[in-house]
Motif scaffolding. Structure first.
Motif, PDB file in Angstrom:
ATOM      1  N   UNK A  82       0.835  -1.213   0.000  1.00  0.00           N
ATOM      2  CA  UNK A  82       0.000   0.000   0.000  1.00  0.00           C
ATOM      3  C   UNK A  82       0.862   1.253   0.000  1.00  0.00           C
ATOM      4  N   UNK A  83       1.970   1.252   0.746  1.00  0.00           N
ATOM      5  CA  UNK A  83       2.878   2.398   0.733  1.00  0.00           C
ATOM      6  C   UNK A  83       3.502   2.585  -0.648  1.00  0.00           C
ATOM      7  N   UNK A  84       3.885   1.496  -1.295  1.00  0.00           N
ATOM      8  CA  UNK A  84       4.461   1.594  -2.643  1.00  0.00           C
ATOM      9  C   UNK A  84       3.443   2.126  -3.635  1.00  0.00           C
ATOM     10  N   UNK A 148      -5.225  -7.800  -0.472  1.00  0.00           N
ATOM     11  CA  UNK A 148      -5.416  -7.039  -1.708  1.00  0.00           C
ATOM     12  C   UNK A 148      -6.455  -5.939  -1.503  1.00  0.00           C
ATOM     13  N   UNK A 149      -7.521  -6.248  -0.774  1.00  0.00           N
ATOM     14  CA  UNK A 149      -8.516  -5.230  -0.492  1.00  0.00           C
ATOM     15  C   UNK A 149      -7.957  -4.083   0.319  1.00  0.00           C
ATOM     16  N   UNK A 150      -7.058  -4.374   1.275  1.00  0.00           N
ATOM     17  CA  UNK A 150      -6.436  -3.304   2.056  1.00  0.00           C
ATOM     18  C   UNK A 150      -5.526  -2.439   1.191  1.00  0.00           C
ATOM     19  N   UNK A 151      -4.879  -3.025   0.212  1.00  0.00           N
ATOM     20  CA  UNK A 151      -3.998  -2.244  -0.671  1.00  0.00           C
ATOM     21  C   UNK A 151      -4.806  -1.360  -1.614  1.00  0.00           C
ATOM     22  N   UNK A 152      -5.873  -1.901  -2.186  1.00  0.00           N
ATOM     23  CA  UNK A 152      -6.641  -1.198  -3.218  1.00  0.00           C
ATOM     24  C   UNK A 152      -7.853  -0.462  -2.672  1.00  0.00           C
ATOM     25  N   UNK A 153      -8.164  -0.613  -1.392  1.00  0.00           N
ATOM     26  CA  UNK A 153      -9.346   0.031  -0.839  1.00  0.00           C
ATOM     27  C   UNK A 153     -10.637  -0.643  -1.249  1.00  0.00           C
ATOM     28  N   UNK A 154     -10.638  -1.975  -1.344  1.00  0.00           N
ATOM     29  CA  UNK A 154     -11.811  -2.750  -1.731  1.00  0.00           C
ATOM     30  C   UNK A 154     -12.159  -3.733  -0.620  1.00  0.00           C
ATOM     31  N   UNK A 274      -6.882   5.029  10.554  1.00  0.00           N
ATOM     32  CA  UNK A 274      -6.746   4.572  11.944  1.00  0.00           C
ATOM     33  C   UNK A 274      -6.019   3.238  12.046  1.00  0.00           C
ATOM     34  N   UNK A 275      -5.938   2.465  10.958  1.00  0.00           N
ATOM     35  CA  UNK A 275      -5.202   1.203  10.988  1.00  0.00           C
ATOM     36  C   UNK A 275      -3.745   1.361  10.587  1.00  0.00           C
ATOM     37  N   UNK A 276      -3.347   2.567  10.146  1.00  0.00           N
ATOM     38  CA  UNK A 276      -1.977   2.800   9.737  1.00  0.00           C
ATOM     39  C   UNK A 276      -1.735   2.741   8.256  1.00  0.00           C
ATOM     40  N   UNK A 277      -2.759   2.449   7.436  1.00  0.00           N
ATOM     41  CA  UNK A 277      -2.578   2.363   5.988  1.00  0.00           C
ATOM     42  C   UNK A 277      -2.672   3.757   5.376  1.00  0.00           C
ATOM     43  N   UNK A 278      -1.913   4.018   4.313  1.00  0.00           N
ATOM     44  CA  UNK A 278      -1.937   5.357   3.708  1.00  0.00           C
ATOM     45  C   UNK A 278      -3.272   5.645   3.047  1.00  0.00           C
ATOM     46  N   UNK A 279      -3.626   6.908   3.051  1.00  0.00           N
ATOM     47  CA  UNK A 279      -4.875   7.371   2.448  1.00  0.00           C
ATOM     48  C   UNK A 279      -4.512   8.169   1.216  1.00  0.00           C
ATOM     49  N   UNK A 280      -5.060   7.784   0.053  1.00  0.00           N
ATOM     50  CA  UNK A 280      -4.779   8.489  -1.193  1.00  0.00           C
ATOM     51  C   UNK A 280      -5.440   9.851  -1.187  1.00  0.00           C
ATOM     52  N   UNK A 281      -5.028  10.707  -2.163  1.00  0.00           N
ATOM     53  CA  UNK A 281      -5.556  12.074  -2.231  1.00  0.00           C
ATOM     54  C   UNK A 281      -7.047  12.074  -2.506  1.00  0.00           C
TER      55      UNK A 281
END
Length: 520
Positions: A82-84, A148-154, A274-281
Motif C-alpha cells: 500500500x505504501x508503494x 489485496x482489499x487493504x492495498x486497493x481500498x476494496x 486509523x489502521x496505519x494504511x496510507x490514504x490516497x488524495x
C-alpha cells in the motif's frame, strides 16, 4: 514467483519488532525481504524504472520511520504494498495532473512458446486497471483477498469477484491457443472452428474460441487441466531492481546526515487511517466533502426553522382574527394602548424611515361587538440567515525546476520556490555530482545547482531528482565524451615551445636608463 525470496508470516512479525527497536540492520533486512517484490509491483504501475525505484525507496523509508502507526504487525506485507502504491500514484498524479488510470505492460521476454507469451501480454492489456492489479497482487505476489482489499481500498468480496473475472478472461484466451492445438479431438464444435485454419490465431478467431470455451463443459474441463493463470503470469519477466537501490535505501534509513531527507519523505507520506494504511488524495477529498457541506446544511436548517416560526406567527394572527376575542390577550402590551396602531419607539440617532402604508390605511379597523378595537400585532420580517461562505485554502509551497537542454561536462539547473518557502534535497544518478546537494529557498526566491560529470571522457546519461515539501522534480541529462586531447599531449605547432616567466617590473632607475638610451 521466481526472482525474490520467500518470506514467511512469522518473519513479518520479527521485521516489525526489529524496526520498532530501531535495529541498525532492520532496513537491510526489510529490503532483502521485500525490495525486489515491491520494485516489480511498482514497475507494473510506472513505466520508467528510475521513477519506480524512487517510489520503492520512499515507501521503505516511510515504513522504517512510521512503523509505529501500523496497528497489526501481521499486515506488514499488505502495508508495504500500500505504501508503494501510494508513492507511485503520487508521482503519476503529479506528473499528469490526474490519478493513474492505466498500468504499463512489461514487454514479453524470450520463451519457448512466443505465441502464447504474446497472447498473455495482449490479454493483460484487455483487462481493466483494477482487474489487472487484483490479478497481479493475488497470483504473482501471493496476497490474500483481504490483503489485496487493504492495498486497493476494496472489500474481500469485491476482490474475489474481480479476481475470478480476470482469471477466467486470461485462461480462456490462453486455452483458445492451447486447445486449438491439442483439444480438437475432444470437442467436435471446437474442431469445426479451427480445422481449416493454419498458422497463428487471429484476434477475432481467438475471441470466438474463448467464448466457446467459456460455455462448453468439455473445453472448460480441458482449460482447468492444462491452463493456469499463475503459470501464465510467470511468462511475464520480473522487473529486477538495480543494485544501487538497496544501498540508497539503507543509507537513507541509517545515515545521520540524511535526517533531513528522511523527514521530507515521511512528512510527504504522513497521511494514514486509523489502521496505519496510507490514504490516497482522492480518499481525503471524499472525506472532507461532507464537512464542507455541513455549514450549508446548517444554514438551510436555520432557514427552515425561521420559516416555520413565521408560519406559526401568521397562523396565530389568522386564528385571532377569526375568533374575534372580546378582549385582547393580556400578554400583549400593545393591546393596552388606546390607539389601534402599534407604538414603535425610534432611536434619535437613526434616520427616520420613509412612511409606509400601515394595516389601518389599507384595511378598515376591526372592532369587537362592544365597539372596542381589536389589537393587531405588527408583522416583522425574520432576520436574514447568514449563508456559509467557503474560503479557498492558501496555496501550498511549490518547487519549480528549470532543466537545461544538454550539458558539456557541466550543467546548471535553476530552482525556484512559489507560494511559500521550500526545503529541497538533490539526488543524482551514478556518474553525476551535484553541488549543493540540499538547501532552502524563500518564497519567490531562486538558486542554481551545478551538475558535473564524474568522467567527462565517456558519453552517458543520468538523472537528477529534487525532493522537497513543494513536490518532486527531476531533470534528465545526457552528455558526449570530451574529445579534446589531455594536457600531457604534444603542444600545437602554432603554440610557442618555450615558456618563459614574465619579466619583472622595472624599477624607477632602470626606466630612466632606458629612456636615456633611446634619446641617445
Amino acid at each position: 514467483m521466481p526472482g525474490w525470496p520467500t518470506v514467511d508470516r512469522t518473519d513479518d512479525q520479527e521485521l516489525v519488532e526489529a524496526l520498532r527497536r530501531a535495529d541498525t540492520d532492520a532496513p537491510a533486512r526489510l529490503y532483502d525481504s521485500y525490495g525486489e517484490r515491491l520494485h516489480d509491483y511498482a514497475c507494473s504501475l510506472i513505466e520508467e524504472r528510475e521513477v519506480a525505484g524512487d517510489a520503492v525507496h520512499d515507501a521503505l523509508v516511510t515504513a522504517q520511520g512510521c512503523v509505529e502507526r501500523l496497528r497489526e504487525p501481521a499486515r506488514l506485507r499488505a502495508w508495504l504494498y500500500a505504501l508503494t502504491r501510494f508513492q507511485a500514484q503520487a508521482r503519476m498524479s503529479h506528473r499528469s495532473g490526474t490519478p493513474v488510470e492505466g498500468l504499463p505492460l512489461p514487454e514479453p521476454g524470450e520463451h519457448d512458446d512466443p505465441e502464447l507469451a504474446d497472447l498473455v501480454h495482449e490479454t493483460l492489456g484487455e483487462l481493466s486497471r483494477n482487474e489487472r492489479e487484483v490479478l497481479v497482487l493475488s497470483l504473482r505476489h501471493g496476497l490474500t483477498p483481504a490483503e489485496v482489499g487493504a492495498v486497493l481500498g476494496l472489500t474481500s468480496r469485491q476482490v474475489t469477484v474481480r479476481l475470478g473475472r480476470a482469471r477466467d478472461h486470461l485462461e480462456n484466451a490462453a486455452a483458445a491457443v492451447v486447445l486449438a492445438r491439442t483439444g480438437r479431438a475432444h470437442c467436435p464444435d471446437l474442431s469445426a472452428m479451427v480445422d481449416s485454419w493454419e498458422g497463428p490465431l487471429t484476434p477475432l478467431l481467438r475471441r470466438r474460441l474463448s467464448g466457446h470455451i467459456g460455455g462448453c463443459e468439455v473445453c472448460t474441463e480441458g482449460r482447468h487441466r492444462q491452463i493456469s493463470a499463475l503459470r501464465l503470469l510467470d511468462m511475464v519477466p520480473v522487473a529486477f531492481a538495480p543494485l544501487s537501490l538497496r544501498r540508497r535505501v539503507v543509507d537513507t534509513c541509517v545515515n545521520p546526515e540524511r535526517d533531513q531527507t528522511r523527514t521530507l519523505i515521511t512528512d510527504r507520506g504522513d497521511t494514514f487511517d486509523r489502521t496505519g494504511f496510507p490514504v490516497a488524495a482522492e480518499g481525503r477529498s471524499r472525506r472532507r466533502r461532507p464537512r464542507r457541506l455541513a455549514p450549508v446544511a446548517l444554514a438551510g436548517a436555520c432557514l427552515l426553522a425561521a420559516t416555520g416560526a413565521v408560519v406559526v406567527i401568521n397562523g396565530r394572527d389568522v386564528s385571532s382574527r377569526t375568533a374575534l376575542p372580546p378582549a385582547p390577550s393580556p400578554t400583549l402590551s400593545v393591546a393596552e394602548s388606546p390607539s389601534p396602531e402599534p407604538v414603535v419607539e425610534e432611536d434619535e440617532d437613526e434616520p427616520t424611515p420613509s412612511p409606509t402604508p400601515t394595516r389601518s390605511a389599507t384595511r378598515p379597523d376591526r372592532r369587537t361587538p362592544s365597539g372596542r378595537p381589536v389589537a393587531t400585532r405588527p408583522r416583522t420580517r425574520p432576520a436574514p440567515v447568514p449563508t456559509a461562505s467557503r474560503r479557498r485554502p492558501a496555496p501550498g509551497p511549490k518547487l519549480v525546476a528549470s532543466c537545461p537542454d544538454g550539458m558539456d561536462g557541466l550543467a546548471r539547473i535553476g530552482l525556484s520556490a512559489r507560494n511559500a518557502a521550500v526545503s529541497w534535497v538533490a539526488t543524482a544518478s551514478q556518474g553525476l555530482d551535484v553541488h549543493p546537494a540540499s538547501g532552502s529557498i524563500k518564497a519567490g526566491g531562486s538558486v542554481r545547482v551545478v551538475v558535473t560529470v564524474v568522467d567527462p571522457t565517456a558519453s552517458g546519461s543520468g538523472r537528477v531528482a529534487f525532493t522537497s515539501n513543494g513536490g518532486t522534480r527531476s531533470c534528465s541529462l545526457s552528455w558526449a565524451a570530451d574529445q579534446r586531447p589531455p594536457a600531457s599531449d604534444a603542444p600545437d605547432d602554432d603554440a610557442p615551445t618555450d615558456i618563459t616567466e614574465p619579466p619583472e617590473t622595472p624599477t624607477a632607475g632602470a626606466e630612466s636608463s632606458s629612456v636615456d638610451t633611446m634619446d641617445g
